[in-house]
Design an enzyme around this catalytic site. Structure first.
Site, mmCIF file in Angstrom:
data_model
loop_
_atom_site.group_PDB
_atom_site.id
_atom_site.type_symbol
_atom_site.label_atom_id
_atom_site.label_comp_id
_atom_site.label_asym_id
_atom_site.label_seq_id
_atom_site.Cartn_x
_atom_site.Cartn_y
_atom_site.Cartn_z
ATOM 1 N N LEU A 16 -34.116 -35.112 33.433
ATOM 2 C CA LEU A 16 -33.818 -33.763 33.940
ATOM 3 C C LEU A 16 -34.287 -33.607 35.376
ATOM 4 C CD1 LEU A 16 -34.629 -31.410 30.935
ATOM 5 C CD2 LEU A 16 -32.661 -32.890 31.349
ATOM 6 N N ARG A 21 -42.098 -23.203 42.329
ATOM 7 C CA ARG A 21 -43.532 -23.218 42.639
ATOM 8 C C ARG A 21 -43.868 -24.163 43.790
ATOM 9 N NH1 ARG A 21 -44.837 -24.011 36.321
ATOM 10 N NH2 ARG A 21 -42.733 -24.866 36.484
ATOM 11 N N ASN A 56 -48.192 -30.759 26.423
ATOM 12 C CA ASN A 56 -46.913 -31.445 26.226
ATOM 13 C C ASN A 56 -46.504 -32.173 27.504
ATOM 14 O OD1 ASN A 56 -44.295 -32.154 25.397
ATOM 15 N ND2 ASN A 56 -43.464 -30.222 26.169
ATOM 16 N N ASN A 116 -45.123 -67.880 78.826
ATOM 17 C CA ASN A 116 -46.197 -66.937 79.123
ATOM 18 C C ASN A 116 -45.589 -65.730 79.825
ATOM 19 O OD1 ASN A 116 -49.279 -66.536 79.384
ATOM 20 N ND2 ASN A 116 -48.379 -65.935 81.352
ATOM 21 N N SER A 160 -46.942 -61.730 86.582
ATOM 22 C CA SER A 160 -47.266 -60.334 86.287
ATOM 23 C C SER A 160 -46.281 -59.389 86.963
ATOM 24 C CB SER A 160 -48.666 -60.004 86.807
ATOM 25 O OG SER A 160 -49.603 -60.753 86.073
HETATM 26 C C1 UD1 Z 1 -41.893 -28.243 30.921
HETATM 27 C C2 UD1 Z 1 -42.084 -28.017 29.418
HETATM 28 C C3 UD1 Z 1 -43.564 -27.946 29.103
HETATM 29 C C4 UD1 Z 1 -44.245 -29.227 29.565
HETATM 30 C C5 UD1 Z 1 -43.966 -29.470 31.028
HETATM 31 C C6 UD1 Z 1 -44.525 -30.800 31.443
HETATM 32 C C7 UD1 Z 1 -40.152 -26.786 28.589
HETATM 33 C C8 UD1 Z 1 -39.623 -25.465 28.194
HETATM 34 N N1 UD1 Z 1 -41.394 -26.802 29.036
HETATM 35 O O1 UD1 Z 1 -42.399 -27.092 31.592
HETATM 36 O O2 UD1 Z 1 -43.768 -27.782 27.722
HETATM 37 O O3 UD1 Z 1 -45.638 -29.145 29.347
HETATM 38 O O4 UD1 Z 1 -42.551 -29.446 31.276
HETATM 39 O O5 UD1 Z 1 -43.654 -31.643 32.002
HETATM 40 O O6 UD1 Z 1 -39.463 -27.773 28.457
HETATM 41 N N2 UD1 Z 1 -34.946 -28.588 34.590
HETATM 42 C C9 UD1 Z 1 -33.575 -28.679 34.537
HETATM 43 N N3 UD1 Z 1 -32.849 -27.586 34.218
HETATM 44 C C10 UD1 Z 1 -33.416 -26.415 33.915
HETATM 45 C C11 UD1 Z 1 -34.823 -26.314 33.957
HETATM 46 C C12 UD1 Z 1 -35.568 -27.421 34.288
HETATM 47 O O7 UD1 Z 1 -33.023 -29.766 34.791
HETATM 48 O O8 UD1 Z 1 -32.664 -25.470 33.626
HETATM 49 C C13 UD1 Z 1 -35.731 -29.784 34.941
HETATM 50 C C14 UD1 Z 1 -36.514 -29.642 36.234
HETATM 51 O O9 UD1 Z 1 -35.785 -30.155 37.327
HETATM 52 C C15 UD1 Z 1 -37.742 -30.493 35.965
HETATM 53 C C16 UD1 Z 1 -37.928 -30.418 34.473
HETATM 54 O O10 UD1 Z 1 -36.693 -30.014 33.943
HETATM 55 O O11 UD1 Z 1 -37.552 -31.833 36.342
HETATM 56 C C17 UD1 Z 1 -39.037 -29.466 34.057
HETATM 57 O O12 UD1 Z 1 -38.813 -28.180 34.530
HETATM 58 P P1 UD1 Z 1 -40.026 -27.237 34.866
HETATM 59 O O13 UD1 Z 1 -39.492 -25.904 35.206
HETATM 60 O O14 UD1 Z 1 -40.924 -27.890 35.820
HETATM 61 O O15 UD1 Z 1 -40.753 -27.132 33.427
HETATM 62 P P2 UD1 Z 1 -42.292 -26.861 33.169
HETATM 63 O O16 UD1 Z 1 -42.571 -25.437 33.414
HETATM 64 O O17 UD1 Z 1 -43.117 -27.861 33.862
HETATM 65 CA CA CA Z 2 -42.749 -29.379 35.389
#
Ligand code: UD1
Ligand code: CA
Length: 469
Positions: free
Chosen positions: A27, A34, A188, A394, A422
């Site tokens: 993903l 953030r 997680n 040189n 030089s």
């Molecule tokens: C997520 C997990 C959380 C875990 C944490 C650690 C969920 C709901 N939560 O939270 O339990 O502890 O990761 O890695 O899964 N992304 C998409 N499409 C979306 C949303 C996110 O592709 O619609 C991708 C983001 O690009 C990213 C990843 O998923 O690579 C995680 O998204 P992020 O929003 O960072 O999730 P966390 O809040 O970290």
């Molecule tokens: Ca994350």
């Protein structure tokens, strides 16, 4: 016994392959609010490469087909950064991690029975960890196997909720957790293995969250509700679980990744005098008994030989350095340096600078698109560009190849055993024959034959040299 229809045999083989094979979904569609950045989160660099590059590097050897990368926010930029050997799935609207996995269904459905799902913002997960996850999953009964770690810092992660018997019952997101759940220190990771058919079905059952998202984490609860015992593989090393949600985490991840690579090289026989100030990127190779001094950066596909001394205060980018080379306080990019060369302090080797065996560069030398032949020396502040220089030449202090006439880059050719006095200006295109000499301050505008002394502005032939043999 009747012979099996060959078609059936082929199908059987194919089914066997599918049952053992693993497909990967990564993903990478989120914006990463953030991070507070114009750049999609997965394109932020960690040890010189985008986060998404690290995620792909770890997963690729574990799967038979190219990983499916789910892109969305900044999709074009992410695709461009990633290049080949990847299949893309587009998540048009970022409606959560469960929704993102569903966006990849078309690309993986029917190709494998086990689906490995990882997140591109978890770059410190090791390949061995994911291999173990796959093995645990394929040996177990549960349609989902997850990973977690016990740590001191939450970094916004979901909490793993277990019952009195210690069985996983749910993952609760930080935003939705009760104070008791927030106190849980098992987090997680977001690396999962799923049985494919079960996954596609469960994704359709995820309830919408108060935030309007479909959480992938909810499938764990769904499995528990259906009576499965969900396994969580708890990571031995919690640094594997450092994920990136903001730039403080980015710096933490950078530190750990550097440390891992540095320790690998120290254990392989390389001395790092100051590991805390040494940066070695993932694709670098270093030979035994090489010593790296403080504040040294080795980047890109750089190869350093054995018994070298590199640094302090040196950067080497995508260059090849032989054995027994000393580089002090210098900057090399796309250069090639043979055995026994000494460089620095304060030299700049730019693209296609080639130094052959035993070359010596002293202070303030700049070399670009040039070859310096074996044993040639250039001790003090000179610029050599678009030049071919023979052996044992040189090059006197302050020598310059005037290679640019405002339109074109012109070449300078210098033979073997030449002595450039030089402050010589070599106005290219120009050739200097073997064993010739230029006087101090000469401005050489015409070719000089072999065994000839030239002097002056513009340089004129003074006399023929006597042959020493
Ligand atoms: C997520 C997990 C959380 C875990 C944490 C650690 C969920 C709901 N939560 O939270 O339990 O502890 O990761 O890695 O899964 N992304 C998409 N499409 C979306 C949303 C996110 O592709 O619609 C991708 C983001 O690009 C990213 C990843 O998923 O690579 C995680 O998204 P992020 O929003 O960072 O999730 P966390 O809040 O970290
Ligand atoms: Ca994350």
């Amino acid at each position: 016994m009747a012979e099996e229809d060959p078609q059936v045999g082929v199908e059987r083989e194919l089914l066997k392959e599918i049952s053992m094979s693993v497909a990967s979904i990564i993903l990478a569609a989120g914006q990463g609010t953030r991070m507070r950045s114009k750049l999609p989160k997965v394109l932020h660099t960690l040890l010189g490469k985008p986060l998404v590059w690290h995620a792909l590097r770890v997963v690729k050897p574990l799967v038979q087909q190219p990983p499916v990368l789910v892109v969305g926010y900044g999709a074009d930029a992410v695709k461009e950064a990633v290049g080949k050997d990847v299949t893309f799935a587009l998540q048009k609207e970022q409606l959560g991690t469960g929704h993102a996995v569903a966006a990849a269904k078309q690309q993986v459905a029917g190709k494998a029975e086990t689906i490995l799902v990882t997140f591109a913002d978890m770059p410190l997960l090791r390949r061995e960890t994911l291999q173990k996850l796959i093995d645990v999953h394929q040996a177990g009964e549960s349609p989902v196997t997850m990973t977690s770690f016990i740590g001191d810092e939450a970094r916004g992660f979901g909490r793993v909720v277990r019952n009195e018997k210690g069985h996983v019952i749910a993952i609760v997101e930080q935003a939705d957790a009760t104070p008791e759940q927030l106190a849980i220190r098992e987090y997680n990771v977001s690396a999962y293995c799923f049985d494919a058919d079960w996954l596609w079905d469960s994704l359709t059952q995820i309830p919408i969250s108060p935030k309007g998202e479909y959480y992938l984490t909810d499938v764990v609860g769904l499995a528990v509700e259906s009576g499965y015992a969900v396994e969580s593989m708890v990571l031995e090393d919690p640094t594997d679980g450092i994920g990136l949600n903001n730039r403080v985490h980015l710096a933490q991840a950078e530190k750990v990744m550097r440390q891992r690579i540095n320790e690998k090289w120290m254990l392989a026989g390389v001395t790092l005098v100051s590991p805390e100030t040494t940066v070695i990127e993932a694709d670098v190779q270093i030979g035994q008994d090489t010593v790296i001094l403080p504040n040294t950066f080795l980047r890109g596909e750089t190869i350093i030989g054995e018994d070298c001394q590199i640094g302090p205060d040196t950067t080497v980018i995508r260059s090849k350095v032989g054995n027994n080379v000393k580089i002090l306080a210098s900057y090399l990019e796309h250069a090639r340096v043979a055995d026994g060369v000494t460089i620095g302090p304060y030299c700049h080797l730019r693209k296609n600078a080639i130094l052959e065996e035993g070359v010596h560069l002293g202070n303030y030398a700049e070399v670009k698109d040039s070859i310096l032949g074996p044993g040639s020396k250039m001790g003090h502040f000179s610029y050599i560009g678009n030049a071919r220089i023979g052996k044992n030449v040189n090059i006197g202090a302050g020598t310059i190849t005037c290679n640019y006439d405002g339109k074109n880059k012109n070449t300078t050719e210098i033979g073997d055993d030449v002595f450039i006095g030089s402050d010589t200006m070599l106005v290219a295109p120009v050739k200097i024959g073997d064993r010739s000499i230029t006087g101090a301050g000469a401005v050489v505008t015409r070719d000089v034959p072999s065994d000839t002394l030239v002097m002056g502005v513009p340089a004129k032939e003074k006399r023929k040299m006597e042959k020493s043999d």
